[in-house]
Design a protein around this motif. Structure first.
Motif, PDB file in Angstrom:
ATOM      1  N   MET A   1       0.909  -1.156  -0.087  1.00 38.23           N
ATOM      2  CA  MET A   1       0.017   0.066   0.060  1.00 38.23           C
ATOM      3  C   MET A   1       0.838   1.263   0.066  1.00 38.23           C
ATOM      4  SD  MET A   1      -2.752   1.045   2.659  1.00 38.23           S
ATOM      5  CE  MET A   1      -3.846  -0.366   2.380  1.00 38.23           C
ATOM      6  N   GLY A   2       0.610   2.297  -1.011  1.00 40.67           N
ATOM      7  CA  GLY A   2       1.227   3.548  -0.934  1.00 40.67           C
ATOM      8  C   GLY A   2       1.329   4.137   0.209  1.00 40.67           C
ATOM      9  N   ALA A   3       2.341   5.231   0.558  1.00 38.60           N
ATOM     10  CA  ALA A   3       2.255   6.133   1.401  1.00 38.60           C
ATOM     11  C   ALA A   3       0.822   7.237   1.630  1.00 38.60           C
ATOM     12  CB  ALA A   3       3.480   6.944   1.423  1.00 38.60           C
ATOM     13  N   LYS A   4       0.350   7.472   0.313  1.00 37.30           N
ATOM     14  CA  LYS A   4      -0.754   8.207   0.373  1.00 37.30           C
ATOM     15  C   LYS A   4      -2.003   7.517   0.875  1.00 37.30           C
ATOM     16  CE  LYS A   4       0.608  11.573  -3.311  1.00 37.30           C
ATOM     17  NZ  LYS A   4      -0.008  11.999  -4.629  1.00 37.30           N
ATOM     18  N   HIS A   5      -2.077   6.287   0.728  1.00 39.30           N
ATOM     19  CA  HIS A   5      -3.115   5.457   1.084  1.00 39.30           C
ATOM     20  C   HIS A   5      -2.973   5.250   2.666  1.00 39.30           C
ATOM     21  CE1 HIS A   5      -3.814   4.494  -3.342  1.00 39.30           C
ATOM     22  NE2 HIS A   5      -4.749   4.179  -3.032  1.00 39.30           N
ATOM     23  N   ASP A   6      -1.771   4.907   3.194  1.00 38.99           N
ATOM     24  CA  ASP A   6      -1.562   4.819   4.378  1.00 38.99           C
ATOM     25  C   ASP A   6      -1.802   6.023   5.433  1.00 38.99           C
ATOM     26  OD1 ASP A   6      -0.344   2.347   4.250  1.00 38.99           O
ATOM     27  OD2 ASP A   6       1.670   3.060   4.116  1.00 38.99           O
ATOM     28  N   THR A   7      -1.471   7.147   4.735  1.00 38.67           N
ATOM     29  CA  THR A   7      -1.827   8.415   5.700  1.00 38.67           C
ATOM     30  C   THR A   7      -3.569   8.661   5.516  1.00 38.67           C
ATOM     31  OG1 THR A   7       0.160   9.459   4.633  1.00 38.67           O
ATOM     32  CG2 THR A   7      -1.595  11.109   5.619  1.00 38.67           C
ATOM     33  N   LEU A   8      -4.007   8.393   4.397  1.00 45.24           N
ATOM     34  CA  LEU A   8      -5.642   8.668   4.122  1.00 45.24           C
ATOM     35  C   LEU A   8      -6.338   7.552   5.300  1.00 45.24           C
ATOM     36  CD1 LEU A   8      -8.218   9.360   2.943  1.00 45.24           C
ATOM     37  CD2 LEU A   8      -8.146   7.517   1.105  1.00 45.24           C
ATOM     38  N   PHE A   9      -6.002   6.266   5.211  1.00 45.61           N
ATOM     39  CA  PHE A   9      -6.595   5.371   6.169  1.00 45.61           C
ATOM     40  C   PHE A   9      -6.398   5.649   7.529  1.00 45.61           C
ATOM     41  CE2 PHE A   9      -6.625   2.291   2.472  1.00 45.61           C
ATOM     42  CZ  PHE A   9      -8.028   2.405   2.240  1.00 45.61           C
ATOM     43  N   ARG A  10      -5.090   6.211   7.930  1.00 50.04           N
ATOM     44  CA  ARG A  10      -4.691   6.512   9.437  1.00 50.04           C
ATOM     45  C   ARG A  10      -5.529   7.705   9.715  1.00 50.04           C
ATOM     46  NH1 ARG A  10       0.406   6.878   8.321  1.00 50.04           N
ATOM     47  NH2 ARG A  10       0.811   9.004   8.266  1.00 50.04           N
ATOM     48  N   THR A  11      -5.688   8.795   8.903  1.00 45.99           N
ATOM     49  CA  THR A  11      -6.543   9.952   9.177  1.00 45.99           C
ATOM     50  C   THR A  11      -8.007   9.599   9.315  1.00 45.99           C
ATOM     51  OG1 THR A  11      -5.094  11.284   7.476  1.00 45.99           O
ATOM     52  CG2 THR A  11      -7.263  12.170   8.082  1.00 45.99           C
ATOM     53  N   LEU A  12      -8.597   8.755   8.542  1.00 48.53           N
ATOM     54  CA  LEU A  12      -9.956   8.364   8.794  1.00 48.53           C
ATOM     55  C   LEU A  12     -10.061   7.619  10.165  1.00 48.53           C
ATOM     56  CD1 LEU A  12     -10.992   6.977   5.370  1.00 48.53           C
ATOM     57  CD2 LEU A  12     -11.684   9.123   6.372  1.00 48.53           C
ATOM     58  N   ALA A  13      -9.102   6.950  10.449  1.00 46.12           N
ATOM     59  CA  ALA A  13      -9.015   6.164  11.726  1.00 46.12           C
ATOM     60  C   ALA A  13      -8.844   7.096  13.000  1.00 46.12           C
ATOM     61  CB  ALA A  13      -7.851   5.043  11.864  1.00 46.12           C
ATOM     62  N   MET A  14      -8.086   8.101  12.727  1.00 42.87           N
ATOM     63  CA  MET A  14      -8.061   9.128  13.904  1.00 42.87           C
ATOM     64  C   MET A  14      -9.248  10.092  13.964  1.00 42.87           C
ATOM     65  SD  MET A  14      -4.309  10.882  13.579  1.00 42.87           S
ATOM     66  CE  MET A  14      -4.075  10.962  11.965  1.00 42.87           C
ATOM     67  N   LEU A  15     -10.182  10.261  13.092  1.00 38.56           N
ATOM     68  CA  LEU A  15     -11.431  10.881  13.110  1.00 38.56           C
ATOM     69  C   LEU A  15     -12.351  10.159  13.983  1.00 38.56           C
ATOM     70  CD1 LEU A  15     -11.603  12.347   9.577  1.00 38.56           C
ATOM     71  CD2 LEU A  15     -11.181  13.471  11.748  1.00 38.56           C
ATOM     72  N   HIS A  16     -12.192   8.610  14.107  1.00 37.67           N
ATOM     73  CA  HIS A  16     -12.966   7.849  14.775  1.00 37.67           C
ATOM     74  C   HIS A  16     -12.406   7.819  16.331  1.00 37.67           C
ATOM     75  CE1 HIS A  16     -15.812   6.466  11.812  1.00 37.67           C
ATOM     76  NE2 HIS A  16     -14.796   6.529  11.152  1.00 37.67           N
ATOM     77  N   ILE A  17     -11.250   8.013  16.574  1.00 39.46           N
ATOM     78  CA  ILE A  17     -10.570   7.823  17.653  1.00 39.46           C
ATOM     79  C   ILE A  17     -10.878   9.159  18.580  1.00 39.46           C
ATOM     80  CG2 ILE A  17      -8.327   7.790  19.068  1.00 39.46           C
ATOM     81  CD1 ILE A  17      -7.627   5.983  16.611  1.00 39.46           C
ATOM     82  N   ILE A  18     -10.548  10.256  17.835  1.00 42.09           N
ATOM     83  CA  ILE A  18     -10.585  11.643  18.378  1.00 42.09           C
ATOM     84  C   ILE A  18     -12.257  12.081  18.729  1.00 42.09           C
ATOM     85  CG2 ILE A  18     -10.450  14.272  18.183  1.00 42.09           C
ATOM     86  CD1 ILE A  18      -8.193  13.456  16.102  1.00 42.09           C
ATOM     87  N   PRO A  19     -12.480  12.234  20.067  1.00 43.35           N
ATOM     88  CA  PRO A  19     -13.684  12.512  20.614  1.00 43.35           C
ATOM     89  C   PRO A  19     -14.266  13.964  20.344  1.00 43.35           C
ATOM     90  CG  PRO A  19     -12.401  12.839  22.370  1.00 43.35           C
ATOM     91  CD  PRO A  19     -11.562  12.463  21.252  1.00 43.35           C
ATOM     92  N   LYS A  20     -15.655  13.818  20.460  1.00 44.53           N
ATOM     93  CA  LYS A  20     -15.924  15.596  20.302  1.00 44.53           C
ATOM     94  C   LYS A  20     -16.213  16.404  21.453  1.00 44.53           C
ATOM     95  CE  LYS A  20     -18.956  14.292  16.225  1.00 44.53           C
ATOM     96  NZ  LYS A  20     -20.251  14.470  15.641  1.00 44.53           N
ATOM     97  N   GLU A  21     -16.097  17.682  21.292  1.00 45.11           N
ATOM     98  CA  GLU A  21     -16.090  18.576  22.488  1.00 45.11           C
ATOM     99  C   GLU A  21     -17.383  18.020  23.521  1.00 45.11           C
ATOM    100  OE1 GLU A  21     -14.237  22.654  21.327  1.00 45.11           O
ATOM    101  OE2 GLU A  21     -16.417  22.147  20.328  1.00 45.11           O
ATOM    102  N   PRO A  22     -17.234  18.309  24.694  1.00 46.34           N
ATOM    103  CA  PRO A  22     -15.923  18.906  25.504  1.00 46.34           C
ATOM    104  C   PRO A  22     -15.043  17.934  26.100  1.00 46.34           C
ATOM    105  CG  PRO A  22     -17.901  18.268  27.243  1.00 46.34           C
ATOM    106  CD  PRO A  22     -18.227  18.134  25.812  1.00 46.34           C
ATOM    107  N   ARG A  23     -15.077  16.490  25.229  1.00 48.60           N
ATOM    108  CA  ARG A  23     -14.047  15.712  25.817  1.00 48.60           C
ATOM    109  C   ARG A  23     -12.527  15.782  24.814  1.00 48.60           C
ATOM    110  NH1 ARG A  23     -16.057  10.753  23.935  1.00 48.60           N
ATOM    111  NH2 ARG A  23     -14.170   9.484  25.150  1.00 48.60           N
ATOM    112  N   TYR A  24     -11.657  15.460  25.477  1.00 52.11           N
ATOM    113  CA  TYR A  24     -10.157  15.435  24.696  1.00 52.11           C
ATOM    114  C   TYR A  24      -9.439  14.382  24.768  1.00 52.11           C
ATOM    115  CZ  TYR A  24     -10.880  20.542  24.056  1.00 52.11           C
ATOM    116  OH  TYR A  24     -11.439  21.758  23.433  1.00 52.11           O
TER     117      TYR A  24
END
Length: 333
Positions: A1-24
């Motif tokens: 898998m290319g670096a761009k694909h790695d970054t894309l999937f990692r970004t999508l995974a982070m968006l599911h990990i990061i909580p919504k305010e007021p949680r951090y």
């Protein structure tokens, strides 16, 4: 898998990990969660990703105690990811078209994406997109009926059984007998045809595929019996061989007809078949030749144009159309 694909999937995974305010969540916590999901990256890479995302997404960052903590705005929804004006317009058109075909419960399951598209278009600060709702419409071909009403929970239960391949016990209102019957079904596929959704299934241990209209299913529950797959079943072959088209014979027929100029124009842009030919005649009509299925659906389409299509072959179609015309005239007289 290319670096761009790695970054894309990692970004999508982070968006599911990061909580919504007021949680951090701290950068190190996000990094640990990514590693648990199989992403082998350094803490520095995660920090760089978060910094790169900040200008494009509603990320909030708090600094303190030597570490950054992150959250997403409460208004954020991942339905807006990847949207641009053409994509949003396509989603709006899809919503208008599908709303007239699919059962409401199926449309509701993806309503958030449609709503995000509408909100995206409404928020564009450009006069070019003002009043977009009055300039974009999807009109299905032909007369569409209101989709049949399906009882709550039936669509979800049946579609899950078909995808996960397990048997179900159903109570079905038979149109033939006009009374409920109990069946053990082995779901093989789901087909939406016009305004009705069908479950294709075998009953008990038989091999015959039967069609069950979802709006006639009264109850459904998972069966304790083993699921029996139908060996060799192919949905495309089933449909092409006339599973839903009232076939008169298994093979195709060659349609020959004289058609008016407006029909020839329509068919020149949207042909009846790959081998279709249209040849102009001296009286302004066109000679049409096309290989088509020997089914009622094609015949009904021809009859819908009345005298604009004069069928010459097959002879049985010509005789059927003329007989229908005589019956109509008999009703008038």
């Amino acid at each position: 898998m290319g670096a761009k694909h790695d970054t894309l999937f990692r970004t999508l995974a982070m968006l599911h990990i990061i909580p919504k305010e007021p949680r951090y969540k701290a950068t190190s916590t996000i990094h640990a969660a990514l590693e648990e999901q199989g992403f082998k990256v350094s803490l520095r890479t995660v920090q760089r990703d978060l910094n790169a995302m900040t200008p494009h997404l509603p990320l909030r960052c708090l600094e303190g105690d030597g570490e950054r903590r992150w959250s997403l705005s409460t208004s954020f929804t991942d339905s807006t990811l990847g949207l641009d004006a053409p994509t949003a317009l396509t989603l709006v058109l899809a919503h208008e078209y599908l709303s007239g075909l699919l059962p409401q419960i199926a449309v509701d399951q993806i309503s958030s994406q449609f709503k995000a598209a509408q909100q995206y278009l409404n928020a564009i600060p450009s006069n070019h997109y003002s009043g977009w709702a009055n300039r974009v419409k999807a009109i299905p071909n032909g007369k569409t009926l209101i989709p049949a009403q399906i009882k709550d929970g039936i669509w979800e239960a049946v579609s899950e059984a078909a995808l996960e391949e397990y048997a179900i016990e159903v109570t079905y209102l038979s149109r033939k007998h006009n009374e409920p019957k109990n069946y053990t079904l082995h779901p093989q596929a789901i087909v939406v045809r016009h305004s009705v959704s069908y479950l294709l299934a075998t009953v008990k241990d038989y091999d015959d595929i039967l069609q069950f209209a979802l709006h006639r299913i009264q109850t459904v529950e998972r069966s304790d019996k083993d699921f029996i797959p139908l060996k060799g079943f192919d949905l495309t072959d089933y449909i092409e061989q006339g599973g839903f088209s009232y076939r008169q014979s298994s093979g195709p027929v060659v349609l020959k007809a004289r058609v008016k100029a407006e029909i020839a124009w329509l068919l020149s842009e949207t042909p009846l078949s790959e081998d279709q030919s249209l040849k102009p005649e001296d009286d302004g009509r066109f000679q049409l030749t096309a290989t088509v299925p020997d089914d009622q659906e094609t015949l009904w389409w021809i009859q819908g144009y009345g005298a604009a299509i004069d069928v010459q072959e097959p002879q049985k179609w010509r005789e059927h159309i003329h007989q229908q015309a005589r019956e109509v005239l008999g009703l008038i007289s």
